[in-house]
Design an enzyme around this catalytic site. Structure first.
Site, PDB file in Angstrom:
ATOM      1  N   THR A 116     -11.126   4.393 -10.374  1.00  0.00           N
ATOM      2  CA  THR A 116     -11.388   5.542  -9.773  1.00  0.00           C
ATOM      3  C   THR A 116     -11.668   6.673 -10.573  1.00  0.00           C
ATOM      4  O   THR A 116     -10.770   7.522 -11.414  1.00  0.00           O
ATOM      5  CB  THR A 116     -10.192   5.703  -8.263  1.00  0.00           C
ATOM      6  OG1 THR A 116     -10.157   7.236  -7.839  1.00  0.00           O
ATOM      7  CG2 THR A 116      -9.063   6.610  -9.189  1.00  0.00           C
ATOM      8  N   TYR A 140      -1.227   6.247  -6.170  1.00  0.00           N
ATOM      9  CA  TYR A 140      -2.513   6.259  -6.225  1.00  0.00           C
ATOM     10  C   TYR A 140      -2.885   6.268  -8.261  1.00  0.00           C
ATOM     11  O   TYR A 140      -3.497   5.115  -8.479  1.00  0.00           O
ATOM     12  CB  TYR A 140      -3.367   6.009  -5.031  1.00  0.00           C
ATOM     13  CG  TYR A 140      -4.706   5.256  -5.185  1.00  0.00           C
ATOM     14  CD1 TYR A 140      -4.585   4.441  -5.251  1.00  0.00           C
ATOM     15  CD2 TYR A 140      -6.220   6.433  -5.692  1.00  0.00           C
ATOM     16  CE1 TYR A 140      -6.431   3.779  -5.315  1.00  0.00           C
ATOM     17  CE2 TYR A 140      -7.172   5.995  -5.656  1.00  0.00           C
ATOM     18  CZ  TYR A 140      -7.274   4.121  -5.798  1.00  0.00           C
ATOM     19  OH  TYR A 140      -8.437   3.565  -5.700  1.00  0.00           O
TER      20      TYR A 140
END
Ligand code: UDP
Length: 329
Positions: A116, A140
């Protein structure tokens, strides 16, 4: 190539399976259907399983003998990761340990990993390049960084060739209408905005007091089919390489929440009542990629990522889903 796709029944994973099949590869989906959808397995066989289960992973590797693995299976909610970090480290990090061990035991030469753009947290400058420091700000993001580092170590210890693909904001739906987004609960801007348009319900902007031109947050929205195609390009690029290389997958332009709302009103023809809410904790004001490495090294060229196509495909998916994706009854 036979490609084992963990999380292949999920939003991005299923679009990647379609892109793989279109390029002549055979995607084999490995999914536990916690986040994935059975109807999304359409482009190759299914091996049901969990990345938390090393025995099942080994069994499937022995049966399928993949020539590459694409590892999508993970939890994806930043907010939930703050509430339940153990769950995120167990699923995303321990799951990846199992996948990497299975890849090594089976001698699979290539692995593509879903990362990401938020591995950089609040970046020191824009656009974001791949070599900026890794400074994630959520469990995350940290789970993704940990796997990137693990992948480097595993590739250094073996002949494994690894691709780290750092996604910016995946959005939109398959232009053929076969696949689309089906998160539960949904937290992403475009599906929530379009659901508000469909339902005549108000939509809440998470803050308009950021230091951006219109006060709302800016993100780099990339069509999920462009993102999916980049995985096929990355697979090709891994041939004959060793080690790990990271590529940003964004378009390189930022759009504000208000600009997305304008596009959604145009596409849907609905007024969409907007309310102003507080900032969402942890939202950086502005994130967009420098995608030039993916362009020059992978030949990556987005073709569906103009905002209109993104919103139109997502809208069609929402209001007129195909029969296979409609809830039974
Ligand atoms: N957003 C918003 N209202 C919503 C959902 C999202 O204003 O109901 C904003 C969010 O705060 C962020 C942007 O839209 O600034 C994109 O959010 P999304 O969750 O889609 O992606 P993220 O950038 O967080 O991965």
């Amino acid at each position: 190539m036979r490609v084992l796709v963990t999380g292949g029944a999920g939003y991005i994973g299923s679009h990647a399976c379609k892109a793989l099949a279109a390029a002549g590869h055979e995607p084999i989906v490995y999914d536990n259907f916690i986040g994935g959808q059975r109807w999304a397995v359409r482009y190759g066989p299914l091996e049901e399983g969990d990345v938390a289960d090393p025995g099942r992973l080994a069994e499937v590797m022995a049966k399928v003998k993949p020539e590459a693995v694409m590892h999508f299976a993970a939890l994806i909610s930043v907010g939930q990761s703050v509430e339940e970090p153990e769950l995120y480290y167990r699923t995303n990090v321990a799951g990846a340990v199992n996948v990497l061990a299975a890849v090594r035991a089976a001698g699979v030469p290539r692995l593509v990993f879903s990362s990401t753009g938020t591995v950089h947290g609040e970046p020191p400058r824009l656009p974001i390049t791949e070599d900026m420091p890794l400074a994630p700000v959520s469990p995350y993001g940290r789970s993704k960084v940990m796997v990137e580092l693990m992948l480097q170590d595993c590739a250094a210890a073996t002949d494994l060739s690894g691709a780290v693909l750092r996604y910016f904001n995946a959005a939109g739906a398959d232009p053929d209408g076969e696949l689309g987004e089906a998160h539960d609960p949904e937290t992403h801007l475009i599906p929530l905005l379009l659901a508000a348009a469909r339902d005549g319900a108000p939509f809440t902007i998470n803050g308009d007091d950021y230091a951006t031109p219109d006060g709302t947050c800016i993100r780099d929205y990339i069509h999920v089919s462009d993102l999916a195609h980049a995985h096929v390009l990355a697979l090709d690029a891994l041939a004959g390489r060793t080690g790990v290389r990271a590529w940003n997958l964004g378009v390189g332009r930022g759009l504000s929440v208000k600009e997305i709302i304008v596009a959604a009103r145009e596409v849907t023809g609905m007024p969409i009542e907007v309310r102003m809410g507080p900032r969402r904790p942890g939202d950086p004001p502005e994130l967009y990629a420098d995608p030039s490495r993916a362009r020059s090294e992978l030949g990556f060229q987005p073709v569906h990522s103009d905002v209109r196509t993104i919103v139109e495909t997502a809208w069609r998916w929402l209001i007129d889903p195909p029969a296979h994706a409609r809830p039974a009854g």
